[in-house]
Design an enzyme around this catalytic site. Structure first.
Site, PDB file in Angstrom:
ATOM      1  N   ASP A  25      -9.413  10.371   2.298  1.00  0.00           N
ATOM      2  CA  ASP A  25      -8.476   9.295   2.634  1.00  0.00           C
ATOM      3  C   ASP A  25      -7.201   9.921   3.172  1.00  0.00           C
ATOM      4  O   ASP A  25      -6.787  10.997   2.720  1.00  0.00           O
ATOM      5  CB  ASP A  25      -8.163   8.437   1.408  1.00  0.00           C
ATOM      6  CG  ASP A  25      -9.346   7.570   0.984  1.00  0.00           C
ATOM      7  OD1 ASP A  25     -10.116   7.166   1.865  1.00  0.00           O
ATOM      8  OD2 ASP A  25      -9.463   7.294  -0.217  1.00  0.00           O
TER       9      ASP A  25
ATOM     10  N   ASP B  90     -12.765   2.541   5.886  1.00  0.00           N
ATOM     11  CA  ASP B  90     -12.343   1.418   5.046  1.00  0.00           C
ATOM     12  C   ASP B  90     -11.809   0.270   5.900  1.00  0.00           C
ATOM     13  O   ASP B  90     -12.083  -0.901   5.617  1.00  0.00           O
ATOM     14  CB  ASP B  90     -11.288   1.869   4.046  1.00  0.00           C
ATOM     15  CG  ASP B  90     -11.774   2.963   3.111  1.00  0.00           C
ATOM     16  OD1 ASP B  90     -12.993   3.039   2.855  1.00  0.00           O
ATOM     17  OD2 ASP B  90     -10.938   3.757   2.649  1.00  0.00           O
TER      18      ASP B  90
END
Length: 186
Positions: free
Chosen positions: A136, A154
């Site tokens: 991330d 995402d």
């Protein structure tokens, strides 16, 4: 030599090709989404040390973090079994959505939504298989309150689900193939 107007004619031919070949178009879209996700994760993984953050604005940072859990780091501290669980669940979802999107009867909107689900899910699946966690790198925050870091995969998944939800709210209800008791002959 290019004739006047041939650009538009060629563009129409390309549009027709994508309409005639929705499965190839879908596969190309998934490949592009996977590529964008993986190249962005690779860039931030090699540019930033694990745990490092670069302030972009007062409310946004680029970071390099690993998430062993699901959305919002759910089950991140579960002891390691969650890696295989999430790999299995993601592979199942990506597989089922792929089959549905490659079916002859798939609606164009369903195919596009599915491409984003498969591109995003596939991108996170690659991370879990390769390194055991998802990379991330996007960190939004207000003062010291941080939204959980996330990545392009995402975004693809969340946006596809929002489009699907809004589209299902706007679409007319489907007619049931069964007849009600009033419609049956006496």
């Amino acid at each position: 030599m290019t004739l006047p107007g041939s650009f538009w004619k060629d563009s129409l031919m390309n549009a027709r090709w994508t309409q005639r070949n929705p499965r190839w178009t879908w596969l190309a879209a998934v490949a592009v989404l996977l590529f964008l996700d993986q190249i962005s994760k690779s860039y931030f993984s090699t540019t930033l040390e694990l745990g490092e953050a670069i302030k972009v604005t007062e409310w946004f940072n680029f970071v390099h973090v690993l998430n062993t859990g699901a959305a919002f780091s759910l089950l991140a501290d579960a002891g390691g079994w969650q890696r295989w669980f999430f790999i299995g669940v993601t592979a199942l979802v990506v597989g089922v959505v792929s089959v549905v999107c490659l079916a002859r009867q798939a609606e164009p909107l369903d195919r596009w939504v599915g491409a984003f689900v498969v591109g995003g899910g596939g991108g996170n699946l690659v991370d879990r298989v390769q390194i055991g966690a998802v990379v991330d790198f996007l960190d939004f925050h207000w003062r010291s309150i941080h939204w959980p870091a996330f990545n392009l995969a995402d975004i693809f998944i969340v946006c596809s689900m929002l489009v699907w939800c809004f589209a299902s709210l706007k679409s007319p209800p489907r007619q049931s193939p069964r007849k009600t008791p009033e419609e049956l002959p006496s």
